[in-house]
Design an enzyme around this catalytic site. Sequence first.
Site, PDB file in Angstrom:
ATOM      1  N   ILE A  20       0.947  -1.139   0.109  1.00  0.00           N
ATOM      2  CA  ILE A  20       0.103   0.092  -0.044  1.00  0.00           C
ATOM      3  C   ILE A  20       0.755   1.347  -0.093  1.00  0.00           C
ATOM      4  CG2 ILE A  20      -0.385   0.245   2.434  1.00  0.00           C
ATOM      5  CD1 ILE A  20      -3.469   0.707   1.572  1.00  0.00           C
ATOM      6  N   ASN A  33      -3.737   1.291  15.426  1.00  0.00           N
ATOM      7  CA  ASN A  33      -4.392   0.556  16.850  1.00  0.00           C
ATOM      8  C   ASN A  33      -5.040   2.007  17.572  1.00  0.00           C
ATOM      9  OD1 ASN A  33      -1.978   2.022  18.292  1.00  0.00           O
ATOM     10  ND2 ASN A  33      -0.966   0.150  17.346  1.00  0.00           N
ATOM     11  N   GLY A  41       3.038  -4.994  10.732  1.00  0.00           N
ATOM     12  CA  GLY A  41       2.126  -5.271   9.630  1.00  0.00           C
ATOM     13  C   GLY A  41       2.158  -3.832   8.925  1.00  0.00           C
ATOM     14  N   ASP A  43       0.822  -1.174   9.361  1.00  0.00           N
ATOM     15  CA  ASP A  43       1.293   0.204  10.262  1.00  0.00           C
ATOM     16  C   ASP A  43       2.718   0.568  10.278  1.00  0.00           C
ATOM     17  OD1 ASP A  43      -0.168   2.090  12.215  1.00  0.00           O
ATOM     18  OD2 ASP A  43       1.999   1.295  13.147  1.00  0.00           O
ATOM     19  N   THR A 131      -7.354  -7.986   9.333  1.00  0.00           N
ATOM     20  CA  THR A 131      -7.014  -9.462   9.106  1.00  0.00           C
ATOM     21  C   THR A 131      -5.787 -10.117   9.284  1.00  0.00           C
ATOM     22  OG1 THR A 131      -6.952  -9.109   6.914  1.00  0.00           O
ATOM     23  CG2 THR A 131      -9.165  -9.470   7.493  1.00  0.00           C
ATOM     24  N   GLY A 132      -5.058  -9.161   9.933  1.00  0.00           N
ATOM     25  CA  GLY A 132      -3.413  -9.603  10.323  1.00  0.00           C
ATOM     26  C   GLY A 132      -3.508  -9.797  11.829  1.00  0.00           C
TER      27      GLY A 132
END
Length: 181
Positions: A20, A33, A41, A43, A131-132
């Site tokens: 991304i 978060n 991930g 982030d 989903t991670g």
Amino acid sequence: MANVTKSIKSTSITLTRGDITRQEVEAIVNAANSALRGGGGVDGAIHKAGGPTIAEQCKQIRERDGGCAPGSCVITDGGKLSCKHIIHAVGPVWHGGRSGEDDTLKNAYISCLKLACQYGIKTIAFPSISTGAYGFPVERAAKLALEAVRDFCEDNDYLDEIRFVLFDEKTFNKFKEALEA
Ligand code: ADP
């Protein structure tokens, strides 16, 4: 793997595999978060590529608002990335599916789409939120993500492109099945 595209009114919904941080869009969405503190991930990838000014803006938001509740989002600029904005959305942690996870996930997507419109953003890229590390089952999340986008686009014909940037083949295939259904 070929991209998949479908139109809802004048918005193109595109699915692509990839990273991304490398998308040419006006805004990318981060799966953040609630504390808006660096994580792993997507982030981690966004903060690494975008540089430290993004974490500084997240800190200011945290100090001002106390963070960001699940199902909602906040916005920063894109730092060193080519996108103008990063929308930091907080998805639900999966607790088995009976704790309102579905609604919280849809709300996370919809809050990003609303904020994008408020900021005049026409092209936006999403990762697969929750989903991670947050453990939301991918098939269920893909259906909810596309439902949220469909609901939004039926009422708001403003965005040019909503792109889902899926990191792995399994996630891409689940989104593809959900889009084609
Ligand atoms: P969450 O904590 O919301 O579950 P994660 O970052 O752990 O968020 O995972 C969300 C999704 O993002 C996963 O499918 C993961 O594989 C994917 N992902 C990780 N890095 C990237 C990246 N650079 N670009 C797009 N998606 C990514």
